[in-house]
Write an enzyme that holds these catalytic residues in place. Structure first.
Site, mmCIF file in Angstrom:
data_model
loop_
_atom_site.group_PDB
_atom_site.id
_atom_site.type_symbol
_atom_site.label_atom_id
_atom_site.label_comp_id
_atom_site.label_asym_id
_atom_site.label_seq_id
_atom_site.Cartn_x
_atom_site.Cartn_y
_atom_site.Cartn_z
ATOM 1 N N ARG A 1 0.841 -1.214 0.000
ATOM 2 C CA ARG A 1 0.000 0.000 0.000
ATOM 3 C C ARG A 1 0.870 1.256 0.000
ATOM 4 O O ARG A 1 0.621 2.209 -0.739
ATOM 5 C CB ARG A 1 -0.888 -0.050 1.238
ATOM 6 C CG ARG A 1 -1.661 1.198 1.573
ATOM 7 C CD ARG A 1 -2.420 0.935 2.876
ATOM 8 N NE ARG A 1 -3.204 2.069 3.322
ATOM 9 C CZ ARG A 1 -2.747 2.994 4.164
ATOM 10 N NH1 ARG A 1 -1.503 2.937 4.604
ATOM 11 N NH2 ARG A 1 -3.536 3.977 4.548
ATOM 12 N N VAL B 1 2.491 1.762 -3.393
ATOM 13 C CA VAL B 1 1.532 2.257 -4.395
ATOM 14 C C VAL B 1 1.230 3.732 -4.168
ATOM 15 O O VAL B 1 1.319 4.564 -5.084
ATOM 16 C CB VAL B 1 0.227 1.418 -4.335
ATOM 17 C CG1 VAL B 1 -0.852 2.032 -5.227
ATOM 18 C CG2 VAL B 1 0.499 -0.026 -4.756
ATOM 19 N N ARG B 2 0.893 4.074 -2.923
ATOM 20 C CA ARG B 2 0.473 5.470 -2.671
ATOM 21 C C ARG B 2 1.634 6.445 -2.843
ATOM 22 O O ARG B 2 1.440 7.560 -3.327
ATOM 23 C CB ARG B 2 -0.159 5.570 -1.279
ATOM 24 C CG ARG B 2 -1.448 4.751 -1.230
ATOM 25 C CD ARG B 2 -2.536 5.393 -0.426
ATOM 26 N NE ARG B 2 -3.806 4.728 -0.715
ATOM 27 C CZ ARG B 2 -4.759 4.521 0.176
ATOM 28 N NH1 ARG B 2 -4.599 4.932 1.417
ATOM 29 N NH2 ARG B 2 -5.885 3.931 -0.178
ATOM 30 N N GLY C 1 10.991 -12.989 1.365
ATOM 31 C CA GLY C 1 12.120 -13.495 2.142
ATOM 32 C C GLY C 1 13.370 -13.657 1.290
ATOM 33 O O GLY C 1 13.431 -13.174 0.144
ATOM 34 N N ASP C 2 14.367 -14.363 1.807
ATOM 35 C CA ASP C 2 15.649 -14.399 1.085
ATOM 36 C C ASP C 2 15.555 -15.094 -0.271
ATOM 37 O O ASP C 2 16.228 -14.697 -1.219
ATOM 38 C CB ASP C 2 16.802 -14.937 1.949
ATOM 39 C CG ASP C 2 16.485 -16.254 2.590
ATOM 40 O OD1 ASP C 2 15.390 -16.782 2.330
ATOM 41 O OD2 ASP C 2 17.338 -16.762 3.345
ATOM 42 N N ASP D 1 10.069 -15.236 9.513
ATOM 43 C CA ASP D 1 11.265 -15.891 10.068
ATOM 44 C C ASP D 1 12.329 -14.914 10.579
ATOM 45 O O ASP D 1 13.217 -15.307 11.323
ATOM 46 C CB ASP D 1 11.912 -16.791 9.003
ATOM 47 C CG ASP D 1 11.021 -17.956 8.615
ATOM 48 O OD1 ASP D 1 10.083 -18.251 9.373
ATOM 49 O OD2 ASP D 1 11.261 -18.569 7.562
ATOM 50 N N ARG E 1 -0.039 -22.786 28.454
ATOM 51 C CA ARG E 1 0.478 -22.836 29.827
ATOM 52 C C ARG E 1 -0.666 -23.130 30.815
ATOM 53 O O ARG E 1 -0.497 -23.897 31.761
ATOM 54 C CB ARG E 1 1.114 -21.490 30.173
ATOM 55 C CG ARG E 1 1.713 -21.411 31.561
ATOM 56 C CD ARG E 1 1.914 -19.962 31.925
ATOM 57 N NE ARG E 1 2.791 -19.278 30.986
ATOM 58 C CZ ARG E 1 4.128 -19.273 31.091
ATOM 59 N NH1 ARG E 1 4.702 -19.874 32.089
ATOM 60 N NH2 ARG E 1 4.854 -18.643 30.198
#
Ligand code: F6P
Length: 322
Positions: free
Chosen positions: A24, A27-28, A105-106, A131, A158
């Site tokens: 976004r 684009v803007r 990612g990579d 990650d 828990r």
């Protein structure tokens, strides 16, 4: 050379919360600067299949709060071939696209480095993955929301673990990176964190758990990154070695979804603006990320050729606090 006509933006690889906020902002910002923006749908697959359309300011309204990616994403085998990448470059040229912002990612950024090398098209990357394993930046878009999701789940686990005096093994995402496990473990107060990057001694972990139960402890939480070992396998071994009732919970793709946190929305927006301004002004082969709270630019090739390591301070902290 500064771009006068059009850029494109795409998301690629595993989606992450905040990718929409980043796209976004790209684009803007571009529209504000008087440059047309195309959206490439479904990552590199869509680039090869010409799933490319011009975006308007309205195309990206009602998006900042949404997880996933409105552009879609995909994994693409054909893009790994020179012919596949040529097809993609031809499609970009057909639409008059002079520069490309890739959010991923990579693996996705590596794809971008190949397009730049082979086709000469200007590429600016933004790190988007839960990650947090992109070299050169201490932050990737979506990592904060994913860590919050994992912590929220562990809080709930828990309660039930304590009620039954059980050990709970919680498997989180991270094939080669233990960042999410480490941060979720520290922030949730888990007793043990197992990550691919750090050696662990299961006999010692089990001995400590048994001793703590003998001292009156009601539960124990072990957070494990999927790349270190399987949660199910770990649960079986821990139950056998300790003799204590043990359960496993695999958080899975829940960690990838959800409305992005404020941190992810803000940082993704800042990165998106920087990426658009950079590519329009003629920059290429850079990735924007964060270092100690400030936006930084990293060389794209350095970013993809180097492997990020876990912050030793976090590793140390987790060993002190567990
Ligand atoms: O790279 C992000 C990631 O979420 C990893 O943590 C995980 O191992 C992988 O993607 C899962 O990929 P897929 O959605 O293809 O199963």
């Amino acid at each position: 050379m500064a771009i006068k006509n059009a850029i494109a933006v795409m998301t690629s690889g595993g989606d992450s919360p905040g990718m929409n906020a980043a796209a976004r902002a790209v684009v803007r910002t571009a529209l504000f600067e008087g440059v047309k923006v195309f959206g490439i749908h479904n990552g590199y697959k869509g680039m090869l299949n010409d799933e490319i359309e011009e975006l308007t300011a309205r195309s990206v309204s009602d998006l900042i709060q949404r997880g996933g990616t409105f552009l879609g994403t995909a994994r693409c085998k054909e893009f790994k071939t020179v012919e596949g990448r040529r097809k993609g470059l031809d499609n970009l040229e057909k639409h008059g696209i002079e520069g490309l912002v890739i959010i991923g990612g990579d693996g996705s950024l590596t794809g971008g480095s190949m397009l730049s090398k082979e086709g000469g098209i200007p590429i600016v990357g933004l790190p988007g993955t839960i990650d947090n394993d992109v070299w050169g930046t201490d932050y990737t878009i979506g990592c904060d929301t994913a860590a919050n999701t994992a912590v929220d789940a562990i809080n709930k686990l828990r309660d039930t673990a304590s009620a039954h005096r059980r050990i709970m093994v919680v498997e989180v995402m991270g094939h080669t990176s233990g960042w999410l496990a480490l941060v979720a473990g520290i922030a949730s107060g888990a007793e043990f964190v197992i990550v691919p990057e750090v050696k662990y001694d299961l006999d010692d972990i089990c001995r400590q758990i048994v001793e703590s139960y003998q001292g009156g402890r009601r539960y124990s939480i072990i957070v494990v990154a999927e790349g270190a070992c399987s949660g199910v396998g770990l649960k079986n071994v821990v139950q056998e070695k300790t003799g204590i009732d043990t359960r496993v919970s695999i958080l899975g793709h829940i960690q990838r979804g959800g409305s992005p946190s404020v941190e992810d929305r803000m940082k993704a927006s800042m990165l998106g603006e920087r990426a658009a301004l950079a590519i329009i002004s003629g920059a290429s082969d850079v990735v924007f990320g964060f270092d100690e709270g400030k936006v930084v630019s990293i060389n794209l090739f350095d970013s993809v050729y180097n492997k990020k390591t876990l912050d030793p301070e976090l590793v140390r902290l987790s060993s002190v606090l567990v």
